[in-house]
Design a protein around this motif. Structure first.
Motif, PDB file in Angstrom:
ATOM      1  N   ASP A  77      36.046  -1.726 -58.472  1.00 35.53           N
ATOM      2  CA  ASP A  77      36.071  -2.462 -57.201  1.00 35.53           C
ATOM      3  C   ASP A  77      34.855  -3.361 -56.991  1.00 35.53           C
ATOM      4  OD1 ASP A  77      38.466  -1.258 -56.522  1.00 35.53           O
ATOM      5  OD2 ASP A  77      37.498   0.405 -55.461  1.00 35.53           O
ATOM      6  N   TRP A  78      33.898  -3.346 -57.909  1.00 36.52           N
ATOM      7  CA  TRP A  78      32.658  -4.101 -57.700  1.00 36.52           C
ATOM      8  C   TRP A  78      32.886  -5.586 -57.392  1.00 36.52           C
ATOM      9  CZ3 TRP A  78      28.116  -4.146 -55.945  1.00 36.52           C
ATOM     10  CH2 TRP A  78      27.214  -5.174 -56.269  1.00 36.52           C
ATOM     11  N   PRO A  79      33.771  -6.300 -58.128  1.00 32.25           N
ATOM     12  CA  PRO A  79      33.972  -7.724 -57.803  1.00 32.25           C
ATOM     13  C   PRO A  79      34.440  -7.941 -56.356  1.00 32.25           C
ATOM     14  CG  PRO A  79      34.893  -7.224 -59.954  1.00 32.25           C
ATOM     15  CD  PRO A  79      34.529  -5.911 -59.323  1.00 32.25           C
ATOM     16  N   THR A  80      35.308  -7.066 -55.870  1.00 31.88           N
ATOM     17  CA  THR A  80      35.797  -7.203 -54.492  1.00 31.88           C
ATOM     18  C   THR A  80      34.690  -6.909 -53.492  1.00 31.88           C
ATOM     19  OG1 THR A  80      38.005  -6.512 -55.205  1.00 31.88           O
ATOM     20  CG2 THR A  80      37.542  -6.414 -52.851  1.00 31.88           C
ATOM     21  N   LEU A  81      33.908  -5.866 -53.755  1.00 33.18           N
ATOM     22  CA  LEU A  81      32.793  -5.527 -52.871  1.00 33.18           C
ATOM     23  C   LEU A  81      31.773  -6.656 -52.833  1.00 33.18           C
ATOM     24  CD1 LEU A  81      32.310  -1.809 -53.958  1.00 33.18           C
ATOM     25  CD2 LEU A  81      33.083  -2.574 -51.700  1.00 33.18           C
ATOM     26  N   LYS A  82      31.485  -7.231 -53.985  1.00 28.39           N
ATOM     27  CA  LYS A  82      30.510  -8.317 -54.059  1.00 28.39           C
ATOM     28  C   LYS A  82      31.005  -9.543 -53.310  1.00 28.39           C
ATOM     29  CE  LYS A  82      27.837 -11.018 -57.430  1.00 28.39           C
ATOM     30  NZ  LYS A  82      27.617 -11.278 -58.889  1.00 28.39           N
ATOM     31  N   ALA A  83      32.284  -9.841 -53.434  1.00 26.23           N
ATOM     32  CA  ALA A  83      32.846 -11.005 -52.739  1.00 26.23           C
ATOM     33  C   ALA A  83      32.838 -10.829 -51.223  1.00 26.23           C
ATOM     34  CB  ALA A  83      34.264 -11.265 -53.233  1.00 26.23           C
ATOM     35  N   ASN A  84      32.838  -9.579 -50.776  1.00 28.54           N
ATOM     36  CA  ASN A  84      32.865  -9.286 -49.335  1.00 28.54           C
ATOM     37  C   ASN A  84      31.531  -8.709 -48.854  1.00 28.54           C
ATOM     38  OD1 ASN A  84      35.929  -9.525 -48.322  1.00 28.54           O
ATOM     39  ND2 ASN A  84      35.927  -8.727 -50.407  1.00 28.54           N
ATOM     40  N   TRP A  85      30.431  -9.193 -49.424  1.00 22.78           N
ATOM     41  CA  TRP A  85      29.119  -8.599 -49.157  1.00 22.78           C
ATOM     42  C   TRP A  85      28.704  -8.735 -47.693  1.00 22.78           C
ATOM     43  CZ3 TRP A  85      24.957 -11.274 -47.264  1.00 22.78           C
ATOM     44  CH2 TRP A  85      25.014 -12.669 -47.325  1.00 22.78           C
ATOM     45  N   LYS A  86      29.130  -9.794 -47.014  1.00 23.16           N
ATOM     46  CA  LYS A  86      28.704  -9.994 -45.627  1.00 23.16           C
ATOM     47  C   LYS A  86      29.256  -8.891 -44.718  1.00 23.16           C
ATOM     48  CE  LYS A  86      28.082 -15.006 -45.873  1.00 23.16           C
ATOM     49  NZ  LYS A  86      28.520 -16.325 -45.366  1.00 23.16           N
ATOM     50  N   ILE A  87      30.562  -8.632 -44.812  1.00 25.00           N
ATOM     51  CA  ILE A  87      31.146  -7.592 -43.961  1.00 25.00           C
ATOM     52  C   ILE A  87      30.654  -6.222 -44.398  1.00 25.00           C
ATOM     53  CG2 ILE A  87      33.259  -7.339 -45.344  1.00 25.00           C
ATOM     54  CD1 ILE A  87      32.872  -7.030 -41.501  1.00 25.00           C
ATOM     55  N   MET A  88      30.420  -6.033 -45.697  1.00 33.55           N
ATOM     56  CA  MET A  88      29.877  -4.761 -46.162  1.00 33.55           C
ATOM     57  C   MET A  88      28.472  -4.538 -45.606  1.00 33.55           C
ATOM     58  SD  MET A  88      32.130  -3.139 -47.872  1.00 33.55           S
ATOM     59  CE  MET A  88      31.020  -1.843 -48.417  1.00 33.55           C
ATOM     60  N   LEU A  89      27.682  -5.594 -45.509  1.00 27.72           N
ATOM     61  CA  LEU A  89      26.338  -5.484 -44.938  1.00 27.72           C
ATOM     62  C   LEU A  89      26.405  -5.065 -43.477  1.00 27.72           C
ATOM     63  CD1 LEU A  89      23.278  -5.864 -45.241  1.00 27.72           C
ATOM     64  CD2 LEU A  89      23.610  -8.283 -44.633  1.00 27.72           C
ATOM     65  N   VAL A  90      27.345  -5.653 -42.737  1.00 27.59           N
ATOM     66  CA  VAL A  90      27.508  -5.293 -41.323  1.00 27.59           C
ATOM     67  C   VAL A  90      27.935  -3.835 -41.188  1.00 27.59           C
ATOM     68  CG1 VAL A  90      28.893  -5.718 -39.241  1.00 27.59           C
ATOM     69  CG2 VAL A  90      28.016  -7.647 -40.569  1.00 27.59           C
ATOM     70  N   LEU A  91      28.921  -3.427 -41.973  1.00 39.04           N
ATOM     71  CA  LEU A  91      29.446  -2.064 -41.874  1.00 39.04           C
ATOM     72  C   LEU A  91      28.422  -1.031 -42.334  1.00 39.04           C
ATOM     73  CD1 LEU A  91      33.080  -2.730 -43.172  1.00 39.04           C
ATOM     74  CD2 LEU A  91      32.393  -2.226 -40.818  1.00 39.04           C
TER      75      LEU A  91
END
Length: 313
Positions: A74-88
């Motif tokens: 899942d790393w590519p998906t997590l990396k592409a969505n880093w902004k929302i992951m940072l918020v969460l």
């Protein structure tokens, strides 16, 4: 071979428990309630940022062997969505528990647990403001009733306290933490479509990174963990039970009975927490606690009935 029947019995019992959402969620609520109890009991042994930092660092250590295969995929998906992951990661891991432990330095575990009971009402408010979700008059009424219960607890039944803004600092911090958790819950709808263990591990990494500077600041100020058996127990408990096991059980509960039913079942959490606070910390149930929790649950019931009616249509 002599132990095989016993081993088989243990396996069957484990399988039965893993397949029963309500047993798993009962343990989840118990472990999360215990988090506030331990945070209050260990307030003089473990500074809040230190307790939060080691809680999530050790939980991540336990989780990685399970999450690693999913993380690699899942790393590519997590990396592409880093902004929302940072918020969460910041809201759900970095902020909430650090603020909770900070508030527990000066307020009771009983107050902390009952304030957390207002989360369903605050989630409705956050969804209406941030996500522009439509709310019915009944939902609004339920929110107002629940917030009246929160104010009753924060003011300790004294309205003059509210008008003078002479609130307990710990209660105010925990109320803010609950608000941030409600925003986190609403924002979860934007989480990337990855495996739950990948998501949890990634948010733990972000949360630990967010907490680290505050932990360093505590050390610089001389606020250190007291080296003792009790402080080690406190860190071990919050890392293993409310972090590792509770999240696994919670995710399994959602898988078995769905998010809505899981959320409703976990309304037992403040009741369990109140009982634990009185049993282990000797905290006393006051009249304003009873009034506050009655109003909070009345508001949840009113708002929930409206939500159910909307879904039925």
């Amino acid at each position: 071979m002599t132990n095989s029947p016993q081993v088989s019995r243990i396996r069957r019992t484990g399988t039965a428990i893993w397949s029963n959402a309500y047993i798993l969620l009962s343990f989840t609520a118990l472990f999360w309630a215990g988090n506030s109890i331990v945070g209050r009991a260990a307030r003089d042994l473990t500074p809040p940022a230190a307790l939060s930092f080691w809680r999530w660092s050790l939980a991540l250590l336990f989780l990685l062997p399970l999450a690693w295969p999913h993380l690699k995929r899942d790393w590519p998906t997590l990396k592409a969505n880093w902004k929302i992951m940072l918020v969460l990661g910041t809201l759900g891991i970095g902020a909430f528990n650090t603020l909770l432990y900070t508030g527990l330095q000066s307020t009771t575990a009983l107050n902390a647990m009952l304030l957390q009971a207002a989360q369903p009402a605050l989630i409705l408010i956050a969804a209406a403001i941030l996500m522009k979700e439509r709310t019915s008059a009944r939902q609004i009424a339920g929110v107002i009733i629940s917030l009246a219960g929160v104010l009753a607890i924060i003011s300790r039944g004294n309205v003059v306290t509210l008008t003078n803004f002479n609130l307990d600092r710990g209660d105010a911090i925990i109320a803010f933490a609950v608000l941030l958790w409600s925003i986190y819950t609403v924002t979860l709808r934007y989480r990337p479509a990855v495996h739950p263990l990948s998501f949890l591990a990634a948010t733990l990494v972000i949360g630990v990174m967010i907490i680290a500077p505050f932990y360093a600041a505590e050390i610089v100020r001389g606020h250190l963990i007291v080296a003792s058996r009790n402080s080690a127990f406190a860190i071990a408990y919050v890392a293993i039970f409310p972090s590792f096991f509770a999240y696994l059980f919670f995710n399994r509960g959602v898988e078995l009975i769905g998010a809505a039913s899981t959320g409703q079942f976990l309304n037992i959490l403040p009741v369990m927490g109140a009982g634990l606070a009185m049993l282990f910390l000797g905290e006393q149930l006051q009249a304003f606690h009873v009034v506050g929790i009655a109003l909070i649950f009345a508001g949840i019931f009113v708002a929930g009935k409206a939500h159910g009616a909307t879904k039925a249509r």
